[in-house]
Motif scaffolding. Sequence first.
Motif, PDB file in Angstrom:
ATOM      1  N   TRP A   7      -7.253 -19.783  65.188  1.00 56.70           N
ATOM      2  CA  TRP A   7      -6.709 -20.756  66.134  1.00 56.70           C
ATOM      3  C   TRP A   7      -5.569 -20.083  66.880  1.00 56.70           C
ATOM      4  O   TRP A   7      -4.694 -19.454  66.267  1.00 56.70           O
ATOM      5  N   ILE A   8      -5.579 -20.182  68.216  1.00 62.12           N
ATOM      6  CA  ILE A   8      -4.486 -19.623  69.010  1.00 62.12           C
ATOM      7  C   ILE A   8      -3.886 -20.722  69.877  1.00 62.12           C
ATOM      8  O   ILE A   8      -4.573 -21.665  70.281  1.00 62.12           O
ATOM      9  N   LEU A   9      -2.591 -20.589  70.127  1.00 64.85           N
ATOM     10  CA  LEU A   9      -1.854 -21.639  70.821  1.00 64.85           C
ATOM     11  C   LEU A   9      -0.709 -21.014  71.594  1.00 64.85           C
ATOM     12  O   LEU A   9      -0.027 -20.122  71.087  1.00 64.85           O
ATOM     13  N   ARG A  10      -0.500 -21.484  72.828  1.00 63.89           N
ATOM     14  CA  ARG A  10       0.689 -21.109  73.589  1.00 63.89           C
ATOM     15  C   ARG A  10       1.776 -22.144  73.346  1.00 63.89           C
ATOM     16  O   ARG A  10       1.488 -23.336  73.257  1.00 63.89           O
ATOM     17  N   ILE A  99       0.923 -18.010  69.448  1.00 60.12           N
ATOM     18  CA  ILE A  99       0.850 -18.195  68.004  1.00 60.12           C
ATOM     19  C   ILE A  99      -0.616 -18.059  67.597  1.00 60.12           C
ATOM     20  O   ILE A  99      -1.497 -18.579  68.291  1.00 60.12           O
ATOM     21  N   ALA A 100      -0.879 -17.381  66.507  1.00 60.41           N
ATOM     22  CA  ALA A 100      -2.246 -17.257  66.002  1.00 60.41           C
ATOM     23  C   ALA A 100      -2.285 -17.564  64.517  1.00 60.41           C
ATOM     24  O   ALA A 100      -1.382 -17.192  63.771  1.00 60.41           O
ATOM     25  N   LEU A 101      -3.337 -18.250  64.106  1.00 57.58           N
ATOM     26  CA  LEU A 101      -3.574 -18.565  62.694  1.00 57.58           C
ATOM     27  C   LEU A 101      -5.000 -18.169  62.350  1.00 57.58           C
ATOM     28  O   LEU A 101      -5.934 -18.507  63.082  1.00 57.58           O
ATOM     29  N   ALA A 102      -5.177 -17.458  61.249  1.00 57.05           N
ATOM     30  CA  ALA A 102      -6.507 -17.096  60.755  1.00 57.05           C
ATOM     31  C   ALA A 102      -6.676 -17.648  59.348  1.00 57.05           C
ATOM     32  O   ALA A 102      -5.738 -17.639  58.550  1.00 57.05           O
ATOM     33  N   VAL A 103      -7.881 -18.142  59.040  1.00 59.14           N
ATOM     34  CA  VAL A 103      -8.171 -18.722  57.733  1.00 59.14           C
ATOM     35  C   VAL A 103      -9.504 -18.189  57.222  1.00 59.14           C
ATOM     36  O   VAL A 103     -10.479 -18.085  57.976  1.00 59.14           O
ATOM     37  N   SER A 104      -9.538 -17.852  55.935  1.00 60.67           N
ATOM     38  CA  SER A 104     -10.769 -17.419  55.260  1.00 60.67           C
ATOM     39  C   SER A 104     -10.845 -18.108  53.907  1.00 60.67           C
ATOM     40  O   SER A 104      -9.807 -18.389  53.293  1.00 60.67           O
ATOM     41  N   CYS A 105     -12.051 -18.374  53.438  1.00 60.27           N
ATOM     42  CA  CYS A 105     -12.226 -18.924  52.089  1.00 60.27           C
ATOM     43  C   CYS A 105     -12.825 -17.881  51.153  1.00 60.27           C
ATOM     44  O   CYS A 105     -13.172 -18.190  50.013  1.00 60.27           O
ATOM     45  N   GLU A 106     -12.933 -16.629  51.620  1.00 61.83           N
ATOM     46  CA  GLU A 106     -13.573 -15.577  50.846  1.00 61.83           C
ATOM     47  C   GLU A 106     -12.597 -14.539  50.298  1.00 61.83           C
ATOM     48  O   GLU A 106     -12.776 -14.027  49.200  1.00 61.83           O
ATOM     49  N   SER A 107     -11.565 -14.212  51.074  1.00 64.39           N
ATOM     50  CA  SER A 107     -10.660 -13.146  50.652  1.00 64.39           C
ATOM     51  C   SER A 107      -9.361 -13.244  51.432  1.00 64.39           C
ATOM     52  O   SER A 107      -9.257 -13.999  52.399  1.00 64.39           O
TER      53      SER A 107
END
Length: 239
Positions: A7-10, A99-107
């Motif tokens: 997700w990216i946001l200004r 702003i950037a957010l990254a999400v993973s459910c694996e690692s």
Amino acid sequence: MTLPAVWILRRDDIAPESDTAEALGALLSADERVRQQRYRDTEARHGFMLSRALLRNVLGKISNRAPESLVFSVSETGKPALDSAPELHFSLSHSGQWIALAVSCESDIGVDIEQPRRPRDFLRIARHYFHPQEYALLETSPLELLPVHFYRLWTMKEAFFKARGTGISEGLGRINLAGFHLGQGIALDAAIEDAGAPWQFSYTMQPLPDGNHLHLALAGRDPALGELSVEQIHRCIRI
């Protein structure tokens, strides 16, 4: 929801004094509000609020919990975790207005976003901090491509060390991405070589109105990272 995702946001996507900003600010914990007030600059306070609200909204939706109820803990190395869903791995990054957010459910996952704001001596930086083979690669890059090649390497390195939970103080030159840049894979310093699934990377850039590009990189061991699609990069925040 398909993971991994970004997700990216200004910061100016949401006006500081708007009803939306007020509703988002209400999601923050008491501790987060204290941290927000430590920023003297109004824009910085607004950016901190948006990053925490983005994190709470996304993780709340994924874990099916109220965003304002989420509780976070921090490891000895400073890596945050969601207490109620430790299987969710996430990473935040800030640069300029973005702003950037990254999400993973694996690692474990790391994200880095870079908004170029001023001219930089790319070769001097690379000579001091990058692997010698990466410096040699940049030294032979056409001048017009040098910024793109530099930021590709820089953001991928940042994302890698964030995924490890160590930060770039571990040494940017301890990962060699020259081979990856040429389609031949990565090389790690023997001191940080570890067992487990192979490291995966994703890199994209988007044009900005000023003629520069927004650079975004992710790193982790989630096999799907290497095949991240445009549909998995979201430009939004939900309340």
